[in-house]
Structure formats: C-alpha cells, structure tokens
Design a protein around this motif. Structure first.
Motif, PDB file in Angstrom:
ATOM      1  N   GLN A  83       3.341  -4.971  32.379  1.00  0.00           N
ATOM      2  CA  GLN A  83       2.737  -5.482  31.224  1.00  0.00           C
ATOM      3  C   GLN A  83       3.799  -5.347  30.037  1.00  0.00           C
ATOM      4  O   GLN A  83       3.589  -6.092  29.189  1.00  0.00           O
ATOM      5  CB  GLN A  83       1.391  -4.590  30.914  1.00  0.00           C
ATOM      6  CG  GLN A  83       0.600  -5.040  29.930  1.00  0.00           C
ATOM      7  CD  GLN A  83      -0.856  -4.631  29.975  1.00  0.00           C
ATOM      8  OE1 GLN A  83      -1.125  -3.338  30.657  1.00  0.00           O
ATOM      9  NE2 GLN A  83      -1.745  -4.863  29.357  1.00  0.00           N
ATOM     10  N   GLN A 118      -2.687 -12.497  27.916  1.00  0.00           N
ATOM     11  CA  GLN A 118      -2.528 -12.107  28.955  1.00  0.00           C
ATOM     12  C   GLN A 118      -1.780 -10.800  28.997  1.00  0.00           C
ATOM     13  O   GLN A 118      -1.904  -9.951  29.917  1.00  0.00           O
ATOM     14  CB  GLN A 118      -1.576 -13.372  29.653  1.00  0.00           C
ATOM     15  CG  GLN A 118      -2.630 -14.378  30.307  1.00  0.00           C
ATOM     16  CD  GLN A 118      -1.687 -15.698  30.777  1.00  0.00           C
ATOM     17  OE1 GLN A 118      -0.258 -15.721  30.623  1.00  0.00           O
ATOM     18  NE2 GLN A 118      -2.298 -16.511  31.549  1.00  0.00           N
ATOM     19  N   ALA A 119      -0.897 -10.650  27.842  1.00  0.00           N
ATOM     20  CA  ALA A 119       0.007  -9.595  27.740  1.00  0.00           C
ATOM     21  C   ALA A 119      -0.968  -8.263  27.647  1.00  0.00           C
ATOM     22  O   ALA A 119      -0.799  -7.193  27.919  1.00  0.00           O
ATOM     23  CB  ALA A 119       1.068  -9.559  26.822  1.00  0.00           C
ATOM     24  N   VAL A 120      -1.961  -8.434  26.561  1.00  0.00           N
ATOM     25  CA  VAL A 120      -2.936  -7.496  26.290  1.00  0.00           C
ATOM     26  C   VAL A 120      -3.948  -7.356  27.388  1.00  0.00           C
ATOM     27  O   VAL A 120      -4.572  -6.155  27.504  1.00  0.00           O
ATOM     28  CB  VAL A 120      -3.409  -7.882  24.951  1.00  0.00           C
ATOM     29  CG1 VAL A 120      -4.380  -6.845  24.449  1.00  0.00           C
ATOM     30  CG2 VAL A 120      -2.447  -8.066  23.912  1.00  0.00           C
ATOM     31  N   ASP A 121      -4.094  -8.354  28.264  1.00  0.00           N
ATOM     32  CA  ASP A 121      -5.178  -8.241  29.129  1.00  0.00           C
ATOM     33  C   ASP A 121      -6.722  -8.224  28.243  1.00  0.00           C
ATOM     34  O   ASP A 121      -7.205  -7.392  28.375  1.00  0.00           O
ATOM     35  CB  ASP A 121      -5.230  -7.224  30.379  1.00  0.00           C
ATOM     36  CG  ASP A 121      -6.248  -7.583  31.255  1.00  0.00           C
ATOM     37  OD1 ASP A 121      -6.585  -8.511  31.461  1.00  0.00           O
ATOM     38  OD2 ASP A 121      -6.594  -6.643  31.958  1.00  0.00           O
ATOM     39  N   LYS A 160      -7.323   1.366  29.673  1.00  0.00           N
ATOM     40  CA  LYS A 160      -6.147   0.391  29.820  1.00  0.00           C
ATOM     41  C   LYS A 160      -5.327   1.383  30.945  1.00  0.00           C
ATOM     42  O   LYS A 160      -5.345   2.601  30.758  1.00  0.00           O
ATOM     43  CB  LYS A 160      -5.566   0.115  28.675  1.00  0.00           C
ATOM     44  CG  LYS A 160      -6.294  -0.738  27.759  1.00  0.00           C
ATOM     45  CD  LYS A 160      -6.120  -2.110  28.523  1.00  0.00           C
ATOM     46  CE  LYS A 160      -6.722  -3.260  27.463  1.00  0.00           C
ATOM     47  NZ  LYS A 160      -6.601  -4.639  27.938  1.00  0.00           N
ATOM     48  N   MET A 190       5.879  -8.216  29.724  1.00  0.00           N
ATOM     49  CA  MET A 190       4.877  -9.560  29.206  1.00  0.00           C
ATOM     50  C   MET A 190       4.739  -9.278  27.808  1.00  0.00           C
ATOM     51  O   MET A 190       4.814 -10.227  27.089  1.00  0.00           O
ATOM     52  CB  MET A 190       3.455  -9.625  30.038  1.00  0.00           C
ATOM     53  CG  MET A 190       3.567  -9.980  31.344  1.00  0.00           C
ATOM     54  SD  MET A 190       1.838  -9.715  32.350  1.00  0.00           S
ATOM     55  CE  MET A 190       0.953 -10.933  31.647  1.00  0.00           C
ATOM     56  N   TRP A 191       4.461  -8.129  27.397  1.00  0.00           N
ATOM     57  CA  TRP A 191       4.089  -8.145  25.943  1.00  0.00           C
ATOM     58  C   TRP A 191       5.636  -8.384  25.161  1.00  0.00           C
ATOM     59  O   TRP A 191       5.586  -8.800  24.010  1.00  0.00           O
ATOM     60  CB  TRP A 191       3.823  -6.463  25.720  1.00  0.00           C
ATOM     61  CG  TRP A 191       3.858  -6.109  24.186  1.00  0.00           C
ATOM     62  CD1 TRP A 191       4.570  -5.426  23.473  1.00  0.00           C
ATOM     63  CD2 TRP A 191       2.757  -6.512  23.190  1.00  0.00           C
ATOM     64  NE1 TRP A 191       4.507  -5.200  22.259  1.00  0.00           N
ATOM     65  CE2 TRP A 191       3.324  -6.030  22.004  1.00  0.00           C
ATOM     66  CE3 TRP A 191       1.571  -7.399  23.319  1.00  0.00           C
ATOM     67  CZ2 TRP A 191       2.321  -6.091  20.875  1.00  0.00           C
ATOM     68  CZ3 TRP A 191       0.972  -7.279  22.155  1.00  0.00           C
ATOM     69  CH2 TRP A 191       1.323  -6.863  20.770  1.00  0.00           C
ATOM     70  N   LEU A 238       1.123  -2.540  20.750  1.00  0.00           N
ATOM     71  CA  LEU A 238       0.340  -2.989  22.104  1.00  0.00           C
ATOM     72  C   LEU A 238      -1.036  -2.172  22.356  1.00  0.00           C
ATOM     73  O   LEU A 238      -2.105  -2.731  22.460  1.00  0.00           O
ATOM     74  CB  LEU A 238       1.183  -2.932  23.572  1.00  0.00           C
ATOM     75  CG  LEU A 238       0.394  -3.139  24.817  1.00  0.00           C
ATOM     76  CD1 LEU A 238      -0.156  -4.586  24.684  1.00  0.00           C
ATOM     77  CD2 LEU A 238       1.449  -3.109  25.796  1.00  0.00           C
ATOM     78  N   PHE A 279      -4.748  -3.384  21.754  1.00  0.00           N
ATOM     79  CA  PHE A 279      -6.089  -2.901  22.904  1.00  0.00           C
ATOM     80  C   PHE A 279      -6.896  -2.287  21.881  1.00  0.00           C
ATOM     81  O   PHE A 279      -8.207  -2.662  22.266  1.00  0.00           O
ATOM     82  CB  PHE A 279      -5.501  -1.703  23.527  1.00  0.00           C
ATOM     83  CG  PHE A 279      -4.311  -1.819  24.642  1.00  0.00           C
ATOM     84  CD1 PHE A 279      -4.045  -3.014  25.345  1.00  0.00           C
ATOM     85  CD2 PHE A 279      -3.572  -0.681  25.091  1.00  0.00           C
ATOM     86  CE1 PHE A 279      -3.078  -2.984  26.029  1.00  0.00           C
ATOM     87  CE2 PHE A 279      -2.626  -0.883  26.343  1.00  0.00           C
ATOM     88  CZ  PHE A 279      -2.635  -2.369  26.626  1.00  0.00           C
TER      89      PHE A 279
END
Lengths: 135, 143
Positions: free
Chosen positions: B27, A31-34, B21, B30-31, B62, B66
C-alpha cells in the motif's frame, strides 16, 4: 537558500504547478487509500489536492536542507469547493513560516508552506498549510 | 454506504464511526506512485534505519487521507468537508493496525450552514495517538 533568505521571502510565491485531475489519477489515489466511496467517481477526495506538487515540495526542501532527512509535521486543509474529475488545478506555493530548533538528531529546520489551489475558472478551491521538517 | 446523517441527529460528544486500516508495504508503494511522495523513509528500509527510524514509516499524509475517508464516510453523500487538519505526532509502521476515530466537539449554525466540529485522531495497536487533528463538516438539516 539559507534561513534568512527564506524569512525574507515569507508570503511570496515560490513556484506554482498545474495538474489535471485525471480520472486515472483519482482512481490510483482511492485505490492506494482503499477508499471505495462511489462519490470519488466524479469528485476528487478532499485530501487529494494535498498531493498536487508534493514531489516539487520535497525537491525544494532537499535543496534547502541538502542530505537531510525530511519529515512531515502537520497538515491543515480548507476546502472552498469540490474538485471535480477533469478540473485543472493550479497550486501556488509560498513560505508562511520558518524556524530552527536543536533536536536529538542535530539542528532541525521547520518550514510552513502555504498552498493556494485554483481551478481552470480561476476559482479558489482550497488552501493548505504543510509543516515540513528536516534534520 | 451508511444512511445519510442529518445535523439534528448529531450530539456533542457523540462518536464518529471508526475506520480500521492495516497499511502494508504494498500500500505504501501504491501511495508513493499515486501521491508523488518519493521520500525514501517510506520505502527504503536501510535508508530509514540509517536515519534513526525503526524501519520504513507510513506517510503522515496517507493517515491524513484515512482520516479524511472516515469523515467523508460518516458525513454521507450530502455532507461537505470544510476543514481537515492533522498533526503527525508519532510513527506508524506497515503491518501495524491503525484505527481512525473521532468525536463531535461542537455543532453550530453559522451563515445558514449547519456546521459540526470534530476532534479526529489515529491510534496504533497500542492505543497511542500517532496523528491528532480536527475536522469541520457541513451537514444537511431536516428543517
């Protein structure tokens, strides 16, 4: 720990942490990375192991370089087999390299940490190298 | 999900489907929670400014995730990621677009495995490469 002491410990385990790859952990990660790939319902995304013990790494780095700013220089990851949801991963961390260099914000310390990851069957699942910097 | 890509479909110099992104401060929070990366440069603006940064910065790892997502999307269900490396060259800031891109460098068969080596990178909105790296994947073969 000073730089000479660090150099004297190259290749020896500094510490190890054990982490269960819980469903909730994987869900929060994707979810954090989507990253909605349905594959991550049973398998962890390959980059997830890199976060295993990241807090310990930073606390250690902060103890080596008190009151310094911590930066991340690079990541190398090698995957030997997929990490499944429910696996228990042991991450063993060692110093693979140390160097110092003057930078625009003062002395900069570069440390390469190598982590070996094994699962609950003692099988090697991955290996990583992280370049961490502090100034 | 896109259709499964096969080793035979790949050409050296071919492009990997890019991934767009737009990380937000939300975010980043969240990370931090998901990864355990509590470095204040990723959530405390005053701290980041005091350390000579222009504001809170997107964690390199992060962006690495990605890039991993771009590669695993591209290689499909039957592909396997063997290696991924990232060098964090420049800062990415929340609210700014990041585009993950990649190019096939080489394809080869080694130990019966159909390997594809790629260059991968992340660009900011000004087209500057903030993260560069490489990936090695194993793809299924038709033959």
């Amino acid at each position: 720990m000073d730089i000479d002491e660090l150099k004297g410990r190259l290749g020896t385990e500094l510490w190890a942490v054990e982490f269960e790859i819980e469903k909730g952990l994987v869900r929060r990660f994707v979810q954090a990375v989507d990253d909605p790939n349905p594959r991550w319902q049973v398998t962890a995304p390959p980059t997830l192991v890199l976060t295993v013990g990241i807090d310990q790494i930073q606390q250690w780095q902060a103890s080596v370089s008190p009151s310094a700013t911590l930066l991340h220089g690079g990541t190398e990851l090698e995957c030997y087999q997929p990490v499944k949801v429910g696996d228990v991963i042991r991450a063993s961390v060692a110093v693979a390299g140390v160097r110092e260099r003057p930078g625009k914000m003062g002395r900069m310390l570069f440390i390469t940490l190598e982590t070996s990851y094994t699962n609950q069957r003692q099988e090697a699942v991955a290996r990583s190298r992280q370049l961490v910097m502090s100034y | 999900m896109a259709e499964q890509v096969y080793f035979e479909d790949i050409t050296e110099g071919g492009e990997i489907d890019p991934l767009a992104k737009l990380p937000t401060t939300r975010q980043l929070v969240m990370w931090a929670g998901a990864s355990g990366d509590y470095n204040p440069i990723h959530y405390d603006k005053d701290y980041a400014l005091g350390r000579g940064l222009s504001g809170v910065v997107v964690p390199g790892q992060l962006v690495c995730a990605f890039l991993g997502q771009m590669v695993t999307d591209w290689m499909g269900e039957r592909g396997t990621l063997k290696k991924l490396s990232c060098s964090y060259k420049g800062m990415n800031y929340p609210g700014e677009a990041i585009t993950c891109k990649g190019k096939v460098l080489k394809k080869l068969v080694a130990d019966g495995e159909h390997c594809v080596e790629c260059n991968i990178w992340a660009e900011n909105a000004r087209g500057e490469k903030t993260v560069t790296g490489s990936a090695v994947v194993i793809l299924p073969a038709r033959s």
